[in-house]
Design a protein around this motif. Structure first.
Motif, PDB file in Angstrom:
ATOM      1  N   LYS A 166     -13.042  29.246  21.324  1.00 56.26           N
ATOM      2  CA  LYS A 166     -12.453  27.907  21.219  1.00 56.26           C
ATOM      3  C   LYS A 166     -13.042  27.134  20.049  1.00 56.26           C
ATOM      4  O   LYS A 166     -12.327  26.457  19.304  1.00 56.26           O
ATOM      5  CB  LYS A 166     -12.681  27.145  22.526  1.00 56.26           C
ATOM      6  CG  LYS A 166     -12.052  25.756  22.552  1.00 56.26           C
ATOM      7  CD  LYS A 166     -12.280  25.084  23.899  1.00 56.26           C
ATOM      8  CE  LYS A 166     -11.648  23.696  23.923  1.00 56.26           C
ATOM      9  NZ  LYS A 166     -11.871  23.012  25.222  1.00 56.26           N
ATOM     10  N   LEU A 167     -14.354  27.240  19.865  1.00 60.58           N
ATOM     11  CA  LEU A 167     -15.034  26.509  18.795  1.00 60.58           C
ATOM     12  C   LEU A 167     -14.527  26.944  17.419  1.00 60.58           C
ATOM     13  O   LEU A 167     -14.220  26.111  16.558  1.00 60.58           O
ATOM     14  CB  LEU A 167     -16.541  26.743  18.900  1.00 60.58           C
ATOM     15  CG  LEU A 167     -17.465  25.850  18.078  1.00 60.58           C
ATOM     16  CD1 LEU A 167     -17.361  24.401  18.532  1.00 60.58           C
ATOM     17  CD2 LEU A 167     -18.909  26.329  18.201  1.00 60.58           C
ATOM     18  N   PHE A 168     -14.415  28.244  17.212  1.00 57.92           N
ATOM     19  CA  PHE A 168     -13.971  28.729  15.907  1.00 57.92           C
ATOM     20  C   PHE A 168     -12.507  28.416  15.642  1.00 57.92           C
ATOM     21  O   PHE A 168     -12.121  28.108  14.510  1.00 57.92           O
ATOM     22  CB  PHE A 168     -14.237  30.229  15.784  1.00 57.92           C
ATOM     23  CG  PHE A 168     -15.574  30.548  15.171  1.00 57.92           C
ATOM     24  CD1 PHE A 168     -15.665  30.967  13.859  1.00 57.92           C
ATOM     25  CD2 PHE A 168     -16.746  30.403  15.900  1.00 57.92           C
ATOM     26  CE1 PHE A 168     -16.894  31.248  13.278  1.00 57.92           C
ATOM     27  CE2 PHE A 168     -17.976  30.676  15.330  1.00 57.92           C
ATOM     28  CZ  PHE A 168     -18.051  31.100  14.012  1.00 57.92           C
ATOM     29  N   HIS A 169     -11.694  28.486  16.665  1.00 57.87           N
ATOM     30  CA  HIS A 169     -10.271  28.193  16.496  1.00 57.87           C
ATOM     31  C   HIS A 169     -10.040  26.704  16.239  1.00 57.87           C
ATOM     32  O   HIS A 169      -9.399  26.319  15.255  1.00 57.87           O
ATOM     33  CB  HIS A 169      -9.482  28.621  17.735  1.00 57.87           C
ATOM     34  CG  HIS A 169      -9.073  30.060  17.713  1.00 57.87           C
ATOM     35  ND1 HIS A 169      -8.325  30.611  16.698  1.00 57.87           N
ATOM     36  CD2 HIS A 169      -9.303  31.064  18.595  1.00 57.87           C
ATOM     37  CE1 HIS A 169      -8.108  31.892  16.953  1.00 57.87           C
ATOM     38  NE2 HIS A 169      -8.705  32.189  18.092  1.00 57.87           N
ATOM     39  N   GLU A 170     -10.562  25.864  17.132  1.00 57.02           N
ATOM     40  CA  GLU A 170     -10.194  24.455  17.122  1.00 57.02           C
ATOM     41  C   GLU A 170     -11.021  23.609  16.162  1.00 57.02           C
ATOM     42  O   GLU A 170     -10.508  22.645  15.596  1.00 57.02           O
ATOM     43  CB  GLU A 170     -10.313  23.885  18.551  1.00 57.02           C
ATOM     44  CG  GLU A 170      -9.358  24.531  19.537  1.00 57.02           C
ATOM     45  CD  GLU A 170      -9.455  23.925  20.923  1.00 57.02           C
ATOM     46  OE1 GLU A 170     -10.257  22.963  21.097  1.00 57.02           O
ATOM     47  OE2 GLU A 170      -8.761  24.415  21.834  1.00 57.02           O
ATOM     48  N   GLN A 171     -12.302  23.926  15.978  1.00 51.76           N
ATOM     49  CA  GLN A 171     -13.155  23.090  15.146  1.00 51.76           C
ATOM     50  C   GLN A 171     -13.328  23.637  13.735  1.00 51.76           C
ATOM     51  O   GLN A 171     -13.324  22.889  12.754  1.00 51.76           O
ATOM     52  CB  GLN A 171     -14.533  22.913  15.801  1.00 51.76           C
ATOM     53  CG  GLN A 171     -15.449  21.941  15.066  1.00 51.76           C
ATOM     54  CD  GLN A 171     -16.706  21.628  15.874  1.00 51.76           C
ATOM     55  OE1 GLN A 171     -16.715  21.681  17.100  1.00 51.76           O
ATOM     56  NE2 GLN A 171     -17.789  21.312  15.175  1.00 51.76           N
ATOM     57  N   PHE A 172     -13.455  24.964  13.616  1.00 47.13           N
ATOM     58  CA  PHE A 172     -13.725  25.552  12.307  1.00 47.13           C
ATOM     59  C   PHE A 172     -12.469  26.042  11.613  1.00 47.13           C
ATOM     60  O   PHE A 172     -12.489  26.330  10.423  1.00 47.13           O
ATOM     61  CB  PHE A 172     -14.713  26.716  12.437  1.00 47.13           C
ATOM     62  CG  PHE A 172     -15.989  26.376  13.149  1.00 47.13           C
ATOM     63  CD1 PHE A 172     -16.470  25.067  13.159  1.00 47.13           C
ATOM     64  CD2 PHE A 172     -16.712  27.352  13.803  1.00 47.13           C
ATOM     65  CE1 PHE A 172     -17.659  24.761  13.819  1.00 47.13           C
ATOM     66  CE2 PHE A 172     -17.889  27.049  14.466  1.00 47.13           C
ATOM     67  CZ  PHE A 172     -18.366  25.751  14.481  1.00 47.13           C
ATOM     68  N   HIS A 173     -11.378  26.196  12.391  1.00 46.31           N
ATOM     69  CA  HIS A 173     -10.097  26.667  11.853  1.00 46.31           C
ATOM     70  C   HIS A 173     -10.227  28.047  11.213  1.00 46.31           C
ATOM     71  O   HIS A 173      -9.638  28.339  10.166  1.00 46.31           O
ATOM     72  CB  HIS A 173      -9.529  25.665  10.848  1.00 46.31           C
ATOM     73  CG  HIS A 173      -9.424  24.268  11.393  1.00 46.31           C
ATOM     74  ND1 HIS A 173      -8.569  23.949  12.428  1.00 46.31           N
ATOM     75  CD2 HIS A 173     -10.093  23.128  11.071  1.00 46.31           C
ATOM     76  CE1 HIS A 173      -8.697  22.656  12.707  1.00 46.31           C
ATOM     77  NE2 HIS A 173      -9.622  22.153  11.906  1.00 46.31           N
ATOM     78  N   ILE A 174     -11.030  28.870  11.840  1.00 48.51           N
ATOM     79  CA  ILE A 174     -11.168  30.270  11.451  1.00 48.51           C
ATOM     80  C   ILE A 174     -10.665  31.119  12.612  1.00 48.51           C
ATOM     81  O   ILE A 174     -11.161  31.010  13.731  1.00 48.51           O
ATOM     82  CB  ILE A 174     -12.635  30.630  11.132  1.00 48.51           C
ATOM     83  CG1 ILE A 174     -13.151  29.796   9.958  1.00 48.51           C
ATOM     84  CG2 ILE A 174     -12.774  32.116  10.832  1.00 48.51           C
ATOM     85  CD1 ILE A 174     -14.619  30.026   9.624  1.00 48.51           C
ATOM     86  N   ASP A 175      -9.663  31.948  12.345  1.00 51.99           N
ATOM     87  CA  ASP A 175      -9.079  32.741  13.417  1.00 51.99           C
ATOM     88  C   ASP A 175     -10.047  33.819  13.901  1.00 51.99           C
ATOM     89  O   ASP A 175     -10.718  34.474  13.089  1.00 51.99           O
ATOM     90  CB  ASP A 175      -7.784  33.407  12.949  1.00 51.99           C
ATOM     91  CG  ASP A 175      -6.640  32.412  12.837  1.00 51.99           C
ATOM     92  OD1 ASP A 175      -6.696  31.385  13.532  1.00 51.99           O
ATOM     93  OD2 ASP A 175      -5.709  32.666  12.047  1.00 51.99           O
TER      94      ASP A 175
END
Length: 541
Positions: free
Chosen positions: A285-294
C-alpha cells in the motif's frame, strides 16, 4: 592542513568535477589477514569521508599498482607471524612508495619482513591499556599521552627493523607504535578501529589526511550522481526486476533505480511467509499510494515454508530460501517480463561476511572464518537466469540511510531497524512451522509496540523476539503448562559489525514479558539475551 572533523561519513558536499571513479582513486586499501574487524577498519576510514575497501592479503603489488590507493592498512589476524604457513603479504608492498599502516598482526608482519623480530612474550596484553607517547608527531598528532587504547595480543615486537623508531609504549608492550618516517611505514600493536580506543579515530585521521594526503571526497551526492550514471550505462534500455523487501536497503535501491531508469524498473514483493505481522499489506500500500511505484505482489508463503520443512541447520535454511527467491523471481518474470537484470540491496558487510576471498588455493583453508552466508550473496544458484545489478554493494548500512534521505526516502523507512532477508525463518531456531511462525509474529509485534511506546525505538539498533526449539514447565491459572520460551534481543550498534546488548529499563522488560506470556498462546517464559557481538552475533542464526 587536516580537513575539519565531520560528524560522520558522507556529510560533505560533492565536488561537481568528481564522480565515483574519481572517488575510488582516492581510496585506502585494507589487506585482510583474517581479522573479524577488517571491515570495521574500512568503516572508520569512511568516517573520514575517504573511500576504503577490504581486499585479500594475497593481493599482489601489481594489483595494488592498478588500484593506485593513497594508503594501505594491514589488518590484525589470529595467527602468529612465526607460525608455519602464517599469511604473508607481497613484500614488494614496502617499496611501492605508498604509506602503510600495520595493525596488530599487520605491524608484526611488517617488522618481520623488514628484518626485525617478533616473539611470544611472558605477559600478553588484552583489553584496555594506557599508551605512553614517545614521539607525538605524524601518526600520534592530537593523541593524548596516557590515553586508553585497546590491546589484544600475546606476541610482541622485540627488535625493530633498521630505520624504525619508537612512537609509543605501554607497561607490557615496549613497542606499542612504531614508524619509519622516510618511507611512511607505520605500525600499532593496539586496535585504533574499536570504540574502546579513546583516540583511535584521531590516529586514523592522521594516517588518512596527514600521511596519505587524502581529501574527503566520499560523499552522498557524489555517490548518487555517479551511481545513476553507471546504472544507466549498464542497463541501457533493458528492464530491471527489483527484489523488494520493504527495508531501508531495498527501498533505497528502488528509489535510486526509479530515479535512474523510471518505468524500466518493476518492483516485486515476494511474500515468503516469514515477514512480521501486517508488514506485507502495509508495504504494498505504501509503495502504491505514497511513492507511486508499482509493486507486483506474489503470495508464496506455502511454497517457502515447504522448502525449509524439516530443516534445522541455519546455513541450509538461508541457502534454500535464497534459492527459492531466485526461482520465484524467474517464474514471475516470465509473467511480467521479460527482464534482463535482477536488482538486489546487497551491502558491503554482506559481501565481506559471505566472501571466500581468503581461501588458500592449495589447502582450501580459510584465513578468516565465514560468519554466515547471506541469502542474497551466498544462496544464489549457479544457473541464475538474471544478470545482477547491486549499486549498494559498496555501502555500509548508515551510508545507505544517508543515500535514502538524499533521494527522498521517508524517515519511517530510513530509520527502520534492520530485518534479515530470510525473515522470521532464522529467528525460529530449528524447524520452522506455521504454528511457530504465528507465535513469533505475535510476540514480535508486542516487542515492537512496547519499544515504540517507550520512545526508545531509535535508541537501539535492533529489538526483536526469537523462538527457541525447546519447551519448559510453567503455571497459568493453577494449571501446568509446557510451552515455548521467547528470547528478547535488544542491541545497540553503529553499523551492525559489533554490538552491545541494550540496558533497557526493567519495567519495560516486565511489560513486554507480561504481555507476551498473557497474549501469545504457546509461550510461558520470556528471557533476555545479554550477549554482545562478539562473541555472539546479533541474530541467533
Amino acid at each position: 592542513m587536516t580537513p575539519p572533523i565531520e560528524p560522520s561519513v558522507l556529510d560533505a558536499p560533492a565536488s561537481t568535477s568528481q564522480g565515483f571513479d574519481a572517488l575510488e582513486r582516492q581510496m585506502i586499501v585494507i589487506l585482510d589477514f583474517g581479522s573479524q574487524y577488517s571491515e570495521l577498519i574500512a568503516r572508520r576510514i569512511r568516517e573520514t569521508q575517504v573511500y576504503s575497501e577490504v581486499l585479500s592479503y594475497r593481493t599482489t603489488v601489481e594489483q595494488l599498482r592498478q588500484l593506485n590507493p593513497k594508503g594501505i592498512i594491514l589488518s590484525g589476524g589470529p595467527n602468529s607471524v612465526y607460525d608455519q604457513g602464517a599469511p604473508q603479504c607481497d613484500p614488494g608492498i614496502w617499496e611501492l612508495g605508498i604509506p602503510v599502516l600495520g595493525v596488530c598482526y599487520g605491524m608484526q608482519l611488517m617488522v618481520q619482513q623488514l628484518g626485525g623480530s617478533v616473539e611470544r612474550t611472558d605477559r600478553g596484553e588484552y583489553g584496555k591499556a594506557k599508551i605512553e607517547i614517545d614521539d607525538p608527531t605524524d601518526l600520534l598528532t592530537n593523541v593524548e599521552d596516557n590515553s586508553i587504547m585497546w590491546m589484544s595480543h600475546g606476541d610482541s615486537v622485540t627488535k625493530l627493523p633498521e630505520g624504525f623508531g619508537l612512537l609509543a609504549h605501554t607497561t607490557n608492550t615496549p613497542c606499542a607504535a612504531i614508524a619509519e618516517h622516510d618511507r611512511n611505514l607505520y605500525g600499532v600493536q593496539f586496535h585504533p578501529e574499536v570504540v574502546h580506543s579513546q583516540f583511535g579515530q584521531a590516529l586514523i585521521r592522521n594516517f588518512v589526511y596527514h600521511i596519505c594526503k587524502c581529501e574527503p571526497t566520499w560523499t552522498t551526492e557524489a555517490f548518487v550522481e555517479e551511481s545513476i550514471r553507471e546504472i544507466r550505462a549498464k542497463i541501457g534500455d533493458k528492464r530491471v526486476l527489483l527484489a523488494l523487501s520493504g527495508g531501508v536497503d531495498s527501498s533505497t535501491l528502488a528509489f535510486l533505480l526509479h530515479r535512474a531508469i523510471g518505468d524500466q524498473l518493476t518492483c516485486m514483493f515476494i511474500d515468503q511467509g516469514f515477514m512480521r505481522k501486517l508488514e506485507p499489506e502495509r508495504l504494498v500500500k505504501l509503495f502504491h499510494e505514497q511513492f507511486h511505484i508499482d509493486v507486483a505482489y506474489v503470495n508464496a508463503r506455502e511454497r517457502f515454508v515447504d522448502a525449509i520443512a524439516g530443516i534445522t541447520d541455519p546455513e541450509e535454511k538461508r541457502k534454500r530460501i535464497g534459492h527459492e527467491f531466485i526461482r520465484v523471481f524467474e517464474e514471475e518474470s516470465k509473467r511480467l517480463g521479460p527482464f534482463d537484470y535482477l536488482a538486489q540491496g546487497t551491502l558491503y558487510p554482506d559481501v565481506i561476511e559471505s566472501a571466500d576471498t581468503n581461501v588458500d588455493p592449495q589447502t582450501g583453508e580459510r584465513v578468516a572464518v565465514k560468519i554466515k552466508s547471506h541469502h542474497n550473496v551466498g544462496g544464489l544458484p549457479k544457473d541464475l537466469q538474471f544478470k545482477l545489478v547491486e549499486p549498494l554493494r559498496k555501502l555500509f548500512k548508515d551510508e545507505v540511510r544517508k543515500v535514502g534521505r538524499s533521494i527522498g526516502l521517508p524517515e519511517e523507512i530510513v530509520n527502520r531497524q534492520p530485518f534479515p532477508g530470510p525473515g522470521l525463518a532464522i529467528r525460529i531456531l530449528g524447524e520452522v512451522t506455521n504454528e511457530k511462525l504465528n507465535i513469533l509474529r505475535d510476540a514480535d509485534l508486542i516487542v515492537r509496540q512496547e519499544i515504540n511506546r517507550a520512545g526508545i525505538y531509535h535508541d537501539v539498533w535492533q529489538a526483536f523476539a526469537v523462538l527457541l526449539p525447546v519447551r519448559s514447565v510453567g503455571v497459568m491459572g493453577d494449571q501446568r503448562t509446557y510451552a515455548y520460551p521467547i528470547v528478547l534481543r535488544c542491541v545497540k550498534s553503529e553499523d551492525g559489525m559489533t554490538a552491545d546488548w541494550a540496558r533497557i529499563p526493567y519495567d519495560l522488560l516486565e511489560t513486554i514479558s507480561n504481555r507476551i506470556v498473557n497474549e501469545v498462546k504457546g509461550v510461558n517464559r520470556v528471557v533476555y539475551d545479554i550477549t554482545s557481538k562478539p562473541p555472539g552475533t546479533i541474530e541467533w542464526e
